[in-house]
Design a protein around this motif. Sequence first.
Motif, PDB file in Angstrom:
ATOM      1  N   ARG A  33     -49.153  -1.308  32.705  1.00  0.00           N
ATOM      2  CA  ARG A  33     -48.961  -0.528  31.466  1.00  0.00           C
ATOM      3  C   ARG A  33     -47.853  -1.140  30.618  1.00  0.00           C
ATOM      4  O   ARG A  33     -47.974  -1.201  29.389  1.00  0.00           O
ATOM      5  CB  ARG A  33     -48.634   0.923  31.822  1.00  0.00           C
ATOM      6  CG  ARG A  33     -49.813   1.698  32.429  1.00  0.00           C
ATOM      7  CD  ARG A  33     -49.538   3.184  32.445  1.00  0.00           C
ATOM      8  NE  ARG A  33     -48.431   3.526  33.321  1.00  0.00           N
ATOM      9  CZ  ARG A  33     -48.558   3.838  34.598  1.00  0.00           C
ATOM     10  NH1 ARG A  33     -49.764   3.824  35.169  1.00  0.00           N
ATOM     11  NH2 ARG A  33     -47.512   4.146  35.338  1.00  0.00           N
ATOM     12  N   GLN A  36     -49.065  -3.904  28.769  1.00  0.00           N
ATOM     13  CA  GLN A  36     -50.170  -3.500  27.888  1.00  0.00           C
ATOM     14  C   GLN A  36     -51.437  -4.302  28.189  1.00  0.00           C
ATOM     15  O   GLN A  36     -52.119  -4.791  27.286  1.00  0.00           O
ATOM     16  CB  GLN A  36     -49.777  -3.649  26.416  1.00  0.00           C
ATOM     17  CG  GLN A  36     -48.599  -2.764  26.011  1.00  0.00           C
ATOM     18  CD  GLN A  36     -48.237  -2.907  24.541  1.00  0.00           C
ATOM     19  OE1 GLN A  36     -48.469  -3.934  23.916  1.00  0.00           O
ATOM     20  NE2 GLN A  36     -47.686  -1.838  23.968  1.00  0.00           N
ATOM     21  N   LEU A  37     -51.750  -4.400  29.470  1.00  0.00           N
ATOM     22  CA  LEU A  37     -52.942  -5.123  29.887  1.00  0.00           C
ATOM     23  C   LEU A  37     -54.191  -4.302  29.607  1.00  0.00           C
ATOM     24  O   LEU A  37     -54.161  -3.074  29.630  1.00  0.00           O
ATOM     25  CB  LEU A  37     -52.871  -5.447  31.384  1.00  0.00           C
ATOM     26  CG  LEU A  37     -51.728  -6.354  31.839  1.00  0.00           C
ATOM     27  CD1 LEU A  37     -51.812  -6.589  33.341  1.00  0.00           C
ATOM     28  CD2 LEU A  37     -51.754  -7.682  31.102  1.00  0.00           C
ATOM     29  N   SER A  38     -55.293  -4.984  29.371  1.00  0.00           N
ATOM     30  CA  SER A  38     -56.570  -4.313  29.168  1.00  0.00           C
ATOM     31  C   SER A  38     -57.039  -3.724  30.498  1.00  0.00           C
ATOM     32  O   SER A  38     -56.527  -4.099  31.563  1.00  0.00           O
ATOM     33  CB  SER A  38     -57.609  -5.313  28.657  1.00  0.00           C
ATOM     34  OG  SER A  38     -57.910  -6.263  29.667  1.00  0.00           O
ATOM     35  N   PRO A  39     -58.013  -2.804  30.478  1.00  0.00           N
ATOM     36  CA  PRO A  39     -58.525  -2.243  31.747  1.00  0.00           C
ATOM     37  C   PRO A  39     -58.995  -3.323  32.717  1.00  0.00           C
ATOM     38  O   PRO A  39     -58.765  -3.227  33.921  1.00  0.00           O
ATOM     39  CB  PRO A  39     -59.693  -1.351  31.293  1.00  0.00           C
ATOM     40  CG  PRO A  39     -59.322  -0.938  29.903  1.00  0.00           C
ATOM     41  CD  PRO A  39     -58.628  -2.126  29.312  1.00  0.00           C
ATOM     42  N   ASP A  40     -59.645  -4.365  32.191  1.00  0.00           N
ATOM     43  CA  ASP A  40     -60.114  -5.446  33.072  1.00  0.00           C
ATOM     44  C   ASP A  40     -58.947  -6.185  33.709  1.00  0.00           C
ATOM     45  O   ASP A  40     -58.957  -6.485  34.905  1.00  0.00           O
ATOM     46  CB  ASP A  40     -60.981  -6.428  32.288  1.00  0.00           C
ATOM     47  CG  ASP A  40     -62.325  -5.836  31.922  1.00  0.00           C
ATOM     48  OD1 ASP A  40     -62.932  -6.316  30.957  1.00  0.00           O
ATOM     49  OD2 ASP A  40     -62.762  -4.894  32.597  1.00  0.00           O
ATOM     50  N   ASP A  41     -57.924  -6.493  32.916  1.00  0.00           N
ATOM     51  CA  ASP A  41     -56.762  -7.203  33.444  1.00  0.00           C
ATOM     52  C   ASP A  41     -55.958  -6.330  34.395  1.00  0.00           C
ATOM     53  O   ASP A  41     -55.370  -6.825  35.355  1.00  0.00           O
ATOM     54  CB  ASP A  41     -55.872  -7.688  32.303  1.00  0.00           C
ATOM     55  CG  ASP A  41     -56.487  -8.876  31.561  1.00  0.00           C
ATOM     56  OD1 ASP A  41     -57.436  -9.477  32.110  1.00  0.00           O
ATOM     57  OD2 ASP A  41     -56.046  -9.181  30.434  1.00  0.00           O
ATOM     58  N   SER A  42     -55.928  -5.020  34.126  1.00  0.00           N
ATOM     59  CA  SER A  42     -55.199  -4.100  35.005  1.00  0.00           C
ATOM     60  C   SER A  42     -55.790  -4.106  36.400  1.00  0.00           C
ATOM     61  O   SER A  42     -55.090  -3.918  37.398  1.00  0.00           O
ATOM     62  CB  SER A  42     -55.232  -2.674  34.433  1.00  0.00           C
ATOM     63  OG  SER A  42     -54.527  -2.629  33.204  1.00  0.00           O
ATOM     64  N   ASP A 246     -65.725  -0.113  28.391  1.00  0.00           N
ATOM     65  CA  ASP A 246     -66.156  -1.489  28.115  1.00  0.00           C
ATOM     66  C   ASP A 246     -67.410  -1.852  28.917  1.00  0.00           C
ATOM     67  O   ASP A 246     -68.237  -2.648  28.475  1.00  0.00           O
ATOM     68  CB  ASP A 246     -65.028  -2.482  28.382  1.00  0.00           C
ATOM     69  CG  ASP A 246     -64.603  -2.502  29.841  1.00  0.00           C
ATOM     70  OD1 ASP A 246     -64.752  -1.466  30.526  1.00  0.00           O
ATOM     71  OD2 ASP A 246     -64.107  -3.543  30.309  1.00  0.00           O
TER      72      ASP A 246
END
Length: 338
Positions: A33, A36-42, A246
């Motif tokens: 968080r 600020q990673l994207s859901p895929d990167d998280s 996504d």
Amino acid sequence: MGTKQRIAEIQQAVLKLVRSPDYSPLKPKAIARRLQLSPDDSALIKKAVKKLVNAGLVAFGSGHRVRAATAETAASSKPKADFITGMFRRRASGNGIVRPDADFAESFPFDEIHIPAEWSGDASSGDRVRVRLVKRRGSRGRRYGQIVEIVERQTSQFVGTYFEQDGMGFVRVDGNVFAEPIYVGDPGAKNARPDDKVVIDMLRFPNHFRDGEAVIVEVLGPIGKPGVDTRTIMRQFDLPERFPEDVLEDARRQAEAFDESIPPDRLDLTGQTIITIDPVDARDFDDAISLEQDENGFWRLGVHIADVAHFVKPNSPLDREAQKRSTSVYLPGRVIPM
């Protein structure tokens, strides 16, 4: 961009954050968080942090929070002959075993290492741990060890039953994960009531000398209430409840781009009678059968499987989600699709 390359980029971002002067130790999800990673990167953050830990560049501190590695932790990450890493399982007695990683299969002749309760630290079943082998030998040639580091927590969230005692709130975690109830603070936290099933997040894992502490993050409802058992199973096994947006968007794009024409490299069986045996309300028509008689009078039974991979591009949101959902899960009154 490939997954390995993206993990490497995330590792660099994590290192930069952890080494910044204003950084305070955070859990991997909190780091995602913060970056600020994207859901895929998280979804890749755990792998990135694990690689950094194994390389001795960062370390896990209190509460499974990531901190910069010191000279001591960096040195401890280097493999030594008297240290083994593996998966820990705790028994109801409090003792446990560690099954060594595949990397040690040739150099270590034992299938498991026995861990007495007083040497298990705050490890929980499913954690990947680092074990120092000791000279003590038990009956039948058992090998013993002491856990010196939690390499990777399997989870920090658990499901259990809430109760109150002596003006305090406790949760008895399901299964044999912890021998004693976990303290969760003042009574009625999150409006929990005795005999409610709840989800807790561990603040301090228990060990042989110290009780554990957690906070209630979700109240699932009273034992026996319709739907509570299903939600309990979903939280306990971390089953996905919804498809990420996504992934849904990727599915819509693939559906809109679908071309019903049959290319030359595909076998055209549209002239055959092929039927499914699914009920009228089925959602997944993923297989079908056909039956035909050849010129010699023999019967040929055809089994036709949906070519889902045709719609799923490598490393796409659909592909990544499919890897997480290797099979459909059937629960009372509900199906979590693959």
